[in-house]
Design a protein around this motif. Structure first.
Motif, mmCIF file in Angstrom:
data_model
loop_
_atom_site.group_PDB
_atom_site.id
_atom_site.type_symbol
_atom_site.label_atom_id
_atom_site.label_comp_id
_atom_site.label_asym_id
_atom_site.label_seq_id
_atom_site.Cartn_x
_atom_site.Cartn_y
_atom_site.Cartn_z
ATOM 1 N N THR A 29 40.347 5.913 91.356
ATOM 2 C CA THR A 29 41.552 5.363 90.758
ATOM 3 C C THR A 29 41.842 6.208 89.531
ATOM 4 O OG1 THR A 29 41.064 3.128 91.494
ATOM 5 C CG2 THR A 29 42.540 3.336 89.627
ATOM 6 N N MET A 30 43.077 6.644 89.362
ATOM 7 C CA MET A 30 43.435 7.429 88.191
ATOM 8 C C MET A 30 43.987 6.484 87.125
ATOM 9 S SD MET A 30 45.758 9.222 86.161
ATOM 10 C CE MET A 30 47.294 9.205 86.996
ATOM 11 N N ILE A 31 43.401 6.554 85.942
ATOM 12 C CA ILE A 31 43.855 5.742 84.813
ATOM 13 C C ILE A 31 44.170 6.691 83.669
ATOM 14 C CG2 ILE A 31 43.242 3.949 83.157
ATOM 15 C CD1 ILE A 31 41.329 2.822 85.306
ATOM 16 N N ASP A 32 45.358 6.534 83.092
ATOM 17 C CA ASP A 32 45.782 7.393 81.982
ATOM 18 C C ASP A 32 45.847 6.558 80.713
ATOM 19 O OD1 ASP A 32 47.016 9.182 80.206
ATOM 20 O OD2 ASP A 32 48.184 10.086 81.823
ATOM 21 N N ALA A 33 45.207 7.039 79.662
ATOM 22 C CA ALA A 33 45.177 6.322 78.382
ATOM 23 C C ALA A 33 46.568 6.154 77.781
ATOM 24 C CB ALA A 33 44.268 7.049 77.398
ATOM 25 N N LYS A 34 47.555 6.916 78.254
ATOM 26 C CA LYS A 34 48.901 6.811 77.689
ATOM 27 C C LYS A 34 49.498 5.420 77.882
ATOM 28 C CE LYS A 34 51.548 8.432 81.678
ATOM 29 N NZ LYS A 34 52.413 9.487 82.167
ATOM 30 N N HIS A 35 48.964 4.644 78.815
ATOM 31 C CA HIS A 35 49.483 3.302 79.075
ATOM 32 C C HIS A 35 49.025 2.279 78.044
ATOM 33 C CE1 HIS A 35 51.129 4.677 82.816
ATOM 34 N NE2 HIS A 35 49.952 5.094 83.212
ATOM 35 N N ASN A 40 47.556 11.051 75.698
ATOM 36 C CA ASN A 40 47.640 11.393 77.122
ATOM 37 C C ASN A 40 46.246 11.822 77.555
ATOM 38 O OD1 ASN A 40 50.493 11.126 77.470
ATOM 39 N ND2 ASN A 40 50.743 13.012 76.323
ATOM 40 N N ARG A 41 45.592 11.029 78.361
ATOM 41 C CA ARG A 41 44.245 11.383 78.818
ATOM 42 C C ARG A 41 43.989 10.702 80.159
ATOM 43 N NH1 ARG A 41 39.567 13.691 76.692
ATOM 44 N NH2 ARG A 41 37.643 12.836 77.500
ATOM 45 N N ALA A 42 44.357 11.393 81.220
ATOM 46 C CA ALA A 42 44.178 10.859 82.568
ATOM 47 C C ALA A 42 42.759 11.145 83.051
ATOM 48 C CB ALA A 42 45.188 11.476 83.514
ATOM 49 N N ARG A 43 42.170 10.167 83.701
ATOM 50 C CA ARG A 43 40.822 10.298 84.241
ATOM 51 C C ARG A 43 40.732 9.585 85.582
ATOM 52 N NH1 ARG A 43 40.600 13.807 81.428
ATOM 53 N NH2 ARG A 43 39.280 14.250 79.670
ATOM 54 N N PHE A 44 39.863 10.114 86.439
ATOM 55 C CA PHE A 44 39.560 9.458 87.701
ATOM 56 C C PHE A 44 38.363 8.555 87.487
ATOM 57 C CE2 PHE A 44 41.570 13.231 89.823
ATOM 58 C CZ PHE A 44 42.579 12.510 90.431
ATOM 59 N N PHE A 45 38.406 7.364 88.073
ATOM 60 C CA PHE A 45 37.292 6.429 88.031
ATOM 61 C C PHE A 45 36.948 6.011 89.445
ATOM 62 C CE2 PHE A 45 39.080 6.130 83.858
ATOM 63 C CZ PHE A 45 38.006 5.905 83.014
ATOM 64 N N TRP A 46 35.663 6.016 89.747
ATOM 65 C CA TRP A 46 35.164 5.516 91.018
ATOM 66 C C TRP A 46 34.343 4.279 90.697
ATOM 67 C CZ3 TRP A 46 35.736 10.597 89.993
ATOM 68 C CH2 TRP A 46 36.280 11.421 90.968
ATOM 69 N N GLY A 47 34.510 3.246 91.467
ATOM 70 C CA GLY A 47 33.694 2.068 91.219
ATOM 71 C C GLY A 47 34.066 0.921 92.121
ATOM 72 N N ASN A 48 33.340 -0.175 91.930
ATOM 73 C CA ASN A 48 33.587 -1.352 92.744
ATOM 74 C C ASN A 48 33.930 -2.561 91.868
ATOM 75 O OD1 ASN A 48 31.065 -1.733 91.665
ATOM 76 N ND2 ASN A 48 30.056 -2.248 93.572
ATOM 77 N N LEU A 49 34.503 -2.305 90.705
ATOM 78 C CA LEU A 49 34.942 -3.402 89.849
ATOM 79 C C LEU A 49 36.212 -4.013 90.427
ATOM 80 C CD1 LEU A 49 34.505 -1.710 86.355
ATOM 81 C CD2 LEU A 49 33.060 -3.457 87.382
ATOM 82 N N LYS A 82 52.999 10.958 71.721
ATOM 83 C CA LYS A 82 51.664 10.921 72.322
ATOM 84 C C LYS A 82 51.024 12.287 72.137
ATOM 85 C CE LYS A 82 52.386 7.063 74.993
ATOM 86 N NZ LYS A 82 51.651 5.857 74.710
ATOM 87 N N ILE A 83 49.702 12.318 72.041
ATOM 88 C CA ILE A 83 49.007 13.592 71.893
ATOM 89 C C ILE A 83 48.075 13.824 73.073
ATOM 90 C CG2 ILE A 83 49.143 13.690 69.395
ATOM 91 C CD1 ILE A 83 46.311 12.585 69.268
ATOM 92 N N ASN A 84 47.731 15.086 73.278
ATOM 93 C CA ASN A 84 46.773 15.424 74.325
ATOM 94 C C ASN A 84 45.364 15.155 73.825
ATOM 95 O OD1 ASN A 84 48.816 16.290 76.062
ATOM 96 N ND2 ASN A 84 48.850 18.305 75.114
ATOM 97 N N CYS A 85 44.415 15.286 74.686
ATOM 98 C CA CYS A 85 43.020 15.008 74.364
ATOM 99 C C CYS A 85 42.541 15.875 73.193
ATOM 100 C CB CYS A 85 42.163 15.283 75.591
ATOM 101 S SG CYS A 85 40.420 15.041 75.302
ATOM 102 N N ILE A 86 41.875 15.241 72.249
ATOM 103 C CA ILE A 86 41.279 15.963 71.127
ATOM 104 C C ILE A 86 39.771 15.943 71.325
ATOM 105 C CG2 ILE A 86 40.897 15.954 68.631
ATOM 106 C CD1 ILE A 86 43.673 14.697 68.356
ATOM 107 N N THR A 87 39.180 17.124 71.265
ATOM 108 C CA THR A 87 37.736 17.251 71.463
ATOM 109 C C THR A 87 37.103 17.823 70.193
ATOM 110 O OG1 THR A 87 37.865 19.510 72.305
ATOM 111 C CG2 THR A 87 38.138 17.730 73.918
#
Length: 106
Positions: A29-35, A40-49, A82-87
């Motif tokens: 499932t793709m979840i983006d922190a922008k929501h 703006n930081r989209a990530r894929f999550f795998w799980g059974n939640l 919105k800003i992009n990912c800061i590392t």
């Protein structure tokens, strides 16, 4: 039931994504922190939640713009909504093609 999640960046190759999906026996499932944040930081999550794939709606308490994240009365102005990912890399602070810093003072 075992409840687990695993996350990785959206920029990963489709081959790697498929490999993880086969190993974990579920699709990501793709979840983006922008929501729910100013980033703006989209990530894929795998799980059974339960509910991992449902739509995400911001709460009234969520701070959605960079300007709203800045301390008041400090004379700082956000250049972006919105800003992009800061590392930990200094170059990650610079945003967009113009390589602008996300906040200016004064």
């Amino acid at each position: 039931a075992v409840v687990s999640t695993q996350s990785t960046g959206v920029s990963m190759s489709k081959e790697d994504r498929n490999c993880i999906s086969r190993f974990l026996q579920c699709s990501p499932t793709m979840i983006d922190a922008k929501h729910f944040s100013c980033m703006n930081r989209a990530r894929f999550f795998w799980g059974n939640l339960p509910g991992m794939s449902r739509a995400i709606y911001p709460l009234q308490s969520d701070i959605l713009s960079l300007q709203d994240c800045l301390e008041k009365n400090c004379d700082r102005i956000a250049r972006f909504e919105k800003i992009n990912c800061i590392t930990t890399k200094l170059t990650s602070l610079k945003q967009k093609k113009g390589r602008l810093l996300p906040v200016c003072v004064g």
